[in-house]
Design a protein around this motif. Structure first.
Motif, mmCIF file in Angstrom:
data_model
loop_
_atom_site.group_PDB
_atom_site.id
_atom_site.type_symbol
_atom_site.label_atom_id
_atom_site.label_comp_id
_atom_site.label_asym_id
_atom_site.label_seq_id
_atom_site.Cartn_x
_atom_site.Cartn_y
_atom_site.Cartn_z
ATOM 1 N N GLU A 19 39.886 2.663 2.857
ATOM 2 C CA GLU A 19 40.449 3.854 3.498
ATOM 3 C C GLU A 19 41.978 3.816 3.525
ATOM 4 O OE1 GLU A 19 38.915 5.174 7.248
ATOM 5 O OE2 GLU A 19 36.909 4.456 6.756
ATOM 6 N N LEU A 20 42.533 2.663 3.883
ATOM 7 C CA LEU A 20 43.981 2.564 4.032
ATOM 8 C C LEU A 20 44.732 2.659 2.714
ATOM 9 C CD1 LEU A 20 44.160 -0.305 6.680
ATOM 10 C CD2 LEU A 20 44.642 2.120 7.049
ATOM 11 N N GLN A 21 44.189 2.030 1.667
ATOM 12 C CA GLN A 21 44.923 1.945 0.404
ATOM 13 C C GLN A 21 44.307 2.760 -0.726
ATOM 14 O OE1 GLN A 21 47.140 -1.196 -0.750
ATOM 15 N NE2 GLN A 21 46.979 -2.385 1.131
ATOM 16 N N GLY A 22 43.150 3.375 -0.465
ATOM 17 C CA GLY A 22 42.512 4.180 -1.498
ATOM 18 C C GLY A 22 41.958 3.366 -2.658
ATOM 19 N N LEU A 23 41.559 2.121 -2.369
ATOM 20 C CA LEU A 23 41.021 1.245 -3.412
ATOM 21 C C LEU A 23 39.525 1.459 -3.585
ATOM 22 C CD1 LEU A 23 42.766 -2.084 -2.328
ATOM 23 C CD2 LEU A 23 43.469 -0.529 -4.152
ATOM 24 N N ASP A 24 39.015 1.092 -4.758
ATOM 25 C CA ASP A 24 37.560 1.105 -4.922
ATOM 26 C C ASP A 24 36.987 -0.137 -4.238
ATOM 27 O OD1 ASP A 24 37.354 -1.176 -6.720
ATOM 28 O OD2 ASP A 24 37.921 0.124 -8.377
ATOM 29 N N TRP A 25 35.675 -0.176 -4.112
ATOM 30 C CA TRP A 25 35.008 -1.229 -3.344
ATOM 31 C C TRP A 25 35.337 -2.628 -3.861
ATOM 32 C CZ3 TRP A 25 33.112 -3.115 0.787
ATOM 33 C CH2 TRP A 25 32.210 -4.176 0.769
ATOM 34 N N ASP A 26 35.163 -2.864 -5.162
ATOM 35 C CA ASP A 26 35.395 -4.196 -5.716
ATOM 36 C C ASP A 26 36.845 -4.640 -5.507
ATOM 37 O OD1 ASP A 26 32.759 -4.439 -6.552
ATOM 38 O OD2 ASP A 26 33.180 -3.918 -8.632
ATOM 39 N N ALA A 27 37.789 -3.738 -5.763
ATOM 40 C CA ALA A 27 39.208 -4.078 -5.602
ATOM 41 C C ALA A 27 39.536 -4.386 -4.143
ATOM 42 C CB ALA A 27 40.087 -2.940 -6.116
ATOM 43 N N ALA A 28 38.986 -3.614 -3.227
ATOM 44 C CA ALA A 28 39.242 -3.846 -1.804
ATOM 45 C C ALA A 28 38.674 -5.195 -1.362
ATOM 46 C CB ALA A 28 38.639 -2.715 -0.973
ATOM 47 N N PHE A 29 37.472 -5.518 -1.818
ATOM 48 C CA PHE A 29 36.839 -6.790 -1.458
ATOM 49 C C PHE A 29 37.675 -7.956 -1.977
ATOM 50 C CE2 PHE A 29 33.714 -10.138 -1.281
ATOM 51 C CZ PHE A 29 32.920 -9.800 -0.189
ATOM 52 N N GLN A 30 38.111 -7.854 -3.238
ATOM 53 C CA GLN A 30 38.932 -8.909 -3.832
ATOM 54 C C GLN A 30 40.284 -9.035 -3.127
ATOM 55 O OE1 GLN A 30 39.148 -8.581 -8.139
ATOM 56 N NE2 GLN A 30 37.080 -7.752 -8.155
ATOM 57 N N CYS A 31 40.838 -7.925 -2.704
ATOM 58 C CA CYS A 31 42.112 -7.927 -1.996
ATOM 59 C C CYS A 31 41.992 -8.709 -0.685
ATOM 60 C CB CYS A 31 42.527 -6.484 -1.717
ATOM 61 S SG CYS A 31 44.108 -6.308 -0.898
ATOM 62 N N ILE A 32 40.909 -8.527 0.036
ATOM 63 C CA ILE A 32 40.704 -9.231 1.308
ATOM 64 C C ILE A 32 40.496 -10.723 1.062
ATOM 65 C CG2 ILE A 32 39.213 -9.440 3.330
ATOM 66 C CD1 ILE A 32 41.056 -6.939 3.285
ATOM 67 N N VAL A 33 39.700 -11.070 0.062
ATOM 68 C CA VAL A 33 39.496 -12.486 -0.265
ATOM 69 C C VAL A 33 40.844 -13.127 -0.613
ATOM 70 C CG1 VAL A 33 38.455 -14.106 -1.912
ATOM 71 C CG2 VAL A 33 37.089 -12.233 -0.976
ATOM 72 N N ALA A 34 41.636 -12.442 -1.428
ATOM 73 C CA ALA A 34 42.944 -12.976 -1.818
ATOM 74 C C ALA A 34 43.858 -13.128 -0.607
ATOM 75 C CB ALA A 34 43.587 -12.074 -2.860
ATOM 76 N N TYR A 35 43.834 -12.172 0.290
ATOM 77 C CA TYR A 35 44.684 -12.240 1.483
ATOM 78 C C TYR A 35 44.367 -13.491 2.308
ATOM 79 C CZ TYR A 35 46.384 -11.461 6.174
ATOM 80 O OH TYR A 35 46.980 -11.636 7.396
ATOM 81 N N PHE A 36 43.091 -13.695 2.596
ATOM 82 C CA PHE A 36 42.729 -14.852 3.414
ATOM 83 C C PHE A 36 42.964 -16.171 2.685
ATOM 84 C CE2 PHE A 36 40.240 -11.750 5.934
ATOM 85 C CZ PHE A 36 40.826 -12.023 7.162
ATOM 86 N N THR A 37 42.771 -16.187 1.383
ATOM 87 C CA THR A 37 43.022 -17.399 0.595
ATOM 88 C C THR A 37 44.503 -17.743 0.590
ATOM 89 O OG1 THR A 37 41.125 -16.909 -0.812
ATOM 90 C CG2 THR A 37 42.720 -18.480 -1.652
ATOM 91 N N ASN A 38 45.363 -16.752 0.473
ATOM 92 C CA ASN A 38 46.805 -16.987 0.390
ATOM 93 C C ASN A 38 47.378 -17.540 1.678
ATOM 94 O OD1 ASN A 38 47.097 -16.332 -2.266
ATOM 95 N ND2 ASN A 38 47.486 -14.180 -1.848
ATOM 96 N N ARG A 39 46.677 -17.415 2.781
ATOM 97 C CA ARG A 39 47.166 -18.006 4.027
ATOM 98 C C ARG A 39 47.189 -19.533 3.947
ATOM 99 N NH1 ARG A 39 44.341 -15.847 9.122
ATOM 100 N NH2 ARG A 39 42.616 -16.882 8.122
ATOM 101 N N TRP A 40 46.438 -20.094 2.996
ATOM 102 C CA TRP A 40 46.384 -21.557 2.825
ATOM 103 C C TRP A 40 47.397 -22.043 1.809
ATOM 104 C CZ3 TRP A 40 43.909 -24.896 5.865
ATOM 105 C CH2 TRP A 40 42.964 -24.361 6.749
ATOM 106 N N THR A 41 48.107 -21.124 1.163
ATOM 107 C CA THR A 41 49.075 -21.499 0.141
ATOM 108 C C THR A 41 50.426 -21.739 0.795
ATOM 109 O OG1 THR A 41 47.905 -20.094 -1.435
ATOM 110 C CG2 THR A 41 50.123 -20.808 -2.032
ATOM 111 N N PRO A 42 51.053 -22.902 0.547
ATOM 112 C CA PRO A 42 52.360 -23.172 1.185
ATOM 113 C C PRO A 42 53.456 -22.260 0.674
ATOM 114 C CG PRO A 42 51.734 -24.982 -0.296
ATOM 115 C CD PRO A 42 50.631 -23.981 -0.303
#
Length: 83
Positions: free
Chosen positions: A60-83
Motif C-alpha cells: 500500500e505504501l510503496q505501490g509494490l507487487d506482492w513478491d517485491a514487497a515481501f522481498q523488501c521486508i526480508v531485506a530490511y530485517f536482514t540489513n539490520r544485522w549488517t555492520p
C-alpha cells in the motif's frame, strides 16, 4: 560454481506463506532470499507471518507487487544485522 548451481541459486522458488487473515499466499524469491528469511526468524524471531503483514503494508505504501514487497521486508530485517 557451475552454471547449474548458479541457476539453482538465482532461480526463484515459490512457497506458500501464512497471511494475517489465516489464509496462505504464494511468494517467489531466490534461494538466497529464503535463507535470509530463515536467518531473521532464527536471529530475531520474525516469522513469515510477520513478514506477510509488513509486506501488505509495504504494498500500500510503496505501490509494490506482492513478491517485491515481501522481498523488501526480508531485506530490511536482514540489513539490520549488517555492520
Amino acid at each position: 560454481m557451475t552454471k547449474q548451481q548458479l541457476h539453482q541459486f538465482t532461480e526463484g522458488t515459490t512457497r506458500e506463506v501464512p497471511m494475517p487473515d489465516g489464509t496462505t499466499r504464494m511468494v517467489t524469491m531466490s534461494a538466497d532470499m529464503w535463507e535470509e528469511a530463515h536467518f531473521i526468524k532464527v536471529m530475531d524471531g520474525i516469522t513469515l507471518l510477520d513478514v506477510s503483514g509488513y509486506a501488505l503494508e509495504e504494498m500500500e505504501l510503496q505501490g509494490l507487487d506482492w513478491d517485491a514487497a515481501f522481498q523488501c521486508i526480508v531485506a530490511y530485517f536482514t540489513n539490520r544485522w549488517t555492520p
